[in-house]
Every structure is written in C-alpha cells, then in structure tokens.
Design a protein around this motif. Structure first.
Motif, PDB file in Angstrom:
ATOM      1  N   ASP A  45      25.804  23.185  -8.984  1.00 40.72           N
ATOM      2  CA  ASP A  45      25.665  24.364  -9.562  1.00 40.72           C
ATOM      3  C   ASP A  45      26.771  24.700 -10.034  1.00 40.72           C
ATOM      4  N   ASP A  46      27.679  24.667  -9.863  1.00 37.87           N
ATOM      5  CA  ASP A  46      28.100  25.965 -10.085  1.00 37.87           C
ATOM      6  C   ASP A  46      28.569  26.132 -11.868  1.00 37.87           C
ATOM      7  N   LYS A  47      28.199  27.222 -12.684  1.00 38.26           N
ATOM      8  CA  LYS A  47      28.131  27.714 -13.675  1.00 38.26           C
ATOM      9  C   LYS A  47      29.250  27.678 -13.745  1.00 38.26           C
ATOM     10  N   SER A  48      30.363  28.113 -13.389  1.00 38.74           N
ATOM     11  CA  SER A  48      31.911  28.704 -13.509  1.00 38.74           C
ATOM     12  C   SER A  48      32.926  27.709 -13.962  1.00 38.74           C
ATOM     13  N   ALA A  50      31.471  24.454 -14.733  1.00 38.55           N
ATOM     14  CA  ALA A  50      30.987  23.982 -16.162  1.00 38.55           C
ATOM     15  C   ALA A  50      31.960  24.481 -17.323  1.00 38.55           C
ATOM     16  N   GLU A  51      31.831  26.115 -17.146  1.00 36.67           N
ATOM     17  CA  GLU A  51      31.758  26.216 -18.057  1.00 36.67           C
ATOM     18  C   GLU A  51      33.439  26.596 -18.391  1.00 36.67           C
ATOM     19  N   ARG A  54      33.796  22.588 -20.312  1.00 41.32           N
ATOM     20  CA  ARG A  54      33.904  22.975 -21.796  1.00 41.32           C
ATOM     21  C   ARG A  54      34.716  23.605 -22.333  1.00 41.32           C
ATOM     22  N   GLU A  61      27.696  23.907 -25.660  1.00 40.14           N
ATOM     23  CA  GLU A  61      26.639  24.242 -25.202  1.00 40.14           C
ATOM     24  C   GLU A  61      26.122  22.777 -26.025  1.00 40.14           C
ATOM     25  N   PRO A 108      19.131  22.830 -14.618  1.00 43.57           N
ATOM     26  CA  PRO A 108      20.048  24.120 -14.872  1.00 43.57           C
ATOM     27  C   PRO A 108      19.285  23.877 -16.323  1.00 43.57           C
ATOM     28  N   ARG A 109      18.867  24.769 -17.260  1.00 42.09           N
ATOM     29  CA  ARG A 109      19.069  24.897 -18.853  1.00 42.09           C
ATOM     30  C   ARG A 109      20.213  25.054 -18.615  1.00 42.09           C
ATOM     31  N   ARG A 110      21.830  25.525 -18.192  1.00 41.50           N
ATOM     32  CA  ARG A 110      22.354  25.681 -19.408  1.00 41.50           C
ATOM     33  C   ARG A 110      23.017  24.011 -18.950  1.00 41.50           C
ATOM     34  N   LEU A 111      22.833  22.753 -18.029  1.00 41.62           N
ATOM     35  CA  LEU A 111      23.464  21.772 -18.147  1.00 41.62           C
ATOM     36  C   LEU A 111      22.582  20.985 -19.281  1.00 41.62           C
TER      37      LEU A 111
END
Length: 209
Positions: A45-48, A50-51, A54, A61, A108-111
């Motif tokens: 759940d950690d967007k930062s 995950a970035e 990458r 993405e 989440p869409r970002r994943l």
C-alpha cells in the motif's frame, strides 16, 4: 546505509523477520531471497516505495510488478480467476511461476498494467519469503532484482548490499538463490501464453506452449 540480516534459510529468526516487517511498514525497500532469484520488495500500500522500486530497476509503469502471496487464498482479493485457471495455479504453486491475471477492483490502479488492468501474482516456495509474508499478514509488491545494465539477477547478498546500500533499507541474507527468474504465464486471455521461460517447467503443468 542498509541493514543486513543473516537469516537461517530453513528456520529464519522471528526477531529479524519482525524487524524487516517493521522496515517495510515504514516505507523501506527490502532485498528478499526467493525460489528463483533475489527480489526487491516493498509494502503493497506504499505508493512512494513502489515508485522507488521502479526507479531502482529503471522500469516504467507498463512493467508488471508482482504481488508475492503466501498462498492461493490471497489471490481472490487481487485477481479474477475461473475454475480452469485455478486448477493451473494450484498445480504450479508454491513455485517459480509468475501468473499475469485480470486484476480485481481491489488492486490500486497504480499497481496494475495501465492499459490492460492485469496484475502479476506468484506464491514463492522459499522459507524466508514465506515467513516474511506470514509476519506481514499481506502480500508484498515485488520485482526481480536485475539492475540496469545487468543481464542476470543479483544473487550474492554482499554484492546486493554493496551496490544498493544507499537505495534500499534492508538485505535479508539466506544464502544464494537459484539465480534464474520465474517462468511468466499470461492467463488473462482465452489461452495461456508463455511470456518468459524461466525456472518453472510449463510442461509439468500440462501446457504445450
């Protein structure tokens, strides 16, 4: 400076696993041994974080990150799976396979893949990876630890620390891994598609690909 935990490969120390889980909860990146190769993992759940994964890999993405799950009971929350797909997953897990599946709305869409709404999922057959997932109580977001410019995954935990000590927060050393990536099977269409041949033997699943 990344922390460095030496773990017993078959009976990992709970105290160290708890510390690693706390680091992940705090937004840290971890180098984790698996049944295929070392992986970089972070909190789901950690967007930062995950970035950061990458950025370290230098992938965009459209590159599938993978959800590492403890077992198939966790898959239903993140992927739509019919009976035929489930039978295939049951044959292949735990093991060195990654499956690309249709993502549920819970993901989440970002994943998920930006244009296809798919997600990579796998259940590793490695005691340390399983024990860390058990400690966390939820899947981890993962990517194979292949650095930009390299052809093969990193397999030596000391080298991982040396090359990534300013970019990741913890290295879990449980010895060398097989150093071969997972076999990737795309099950999101009408027929299974072999995306990458790796350590897993697709013919053992009854697939002629």
């Amino acid at each position: 400076m990344s922390q460095y935990f030496e773990l017993h490969p078959d009976d990992p120390q709970p105290r160290l696993l708890k510390q690693a889980a706390q680091i992940l909860h705090g937004g840290g990146i971890c180098a984790l041994p698996t049944d295929s190769s070392y992986a970089l993992v972070c909190h789901l759940d950690d967007k930062s974080a995950a970035e950061k994964l990458r950025r370290i890999r230098q992938v965009d993405e459209k590159h599938h990150l993978t959800l590492l799950c403890r077992d198939l009971s966790e898959l239903a929350s993140y992927a739509r799976v019919d009976n035929q797909q489930y039978r295939l997953l049951k044959l292949a897990t735990p093991g060195p396979f990654t499956f690309i599946l249709e993502a549920t709305k819970e993901v989440p869409r970002r994943l998920s893949h930006p244009s296809r709404r798919t997600i990579g999922l796998r259940v590793p057959e490695h005691r340390v990876a399983q024990a860390l997932l058990e400690q966390l109580g939820q899947p981890l977001l993962a990517t194979t630890l292949i650095l930009p410019g390299d052809d093969d995954p990193l397999n030596d935990p000391h080298e991982i620390r040396e090359r990534l000590e300013k970019q990741i927060q913890v290295v879990l050393d449980a010895g060398a891994c097989p150093m071969e990536p997972t076999t990737v099977l795309d099950l999101s269409g009408d027929e299974p598609v072999l995306v990458r041949q790796g350590r897993g033997d697709a013919s053992a699943l009854g697939l002629d690909l």
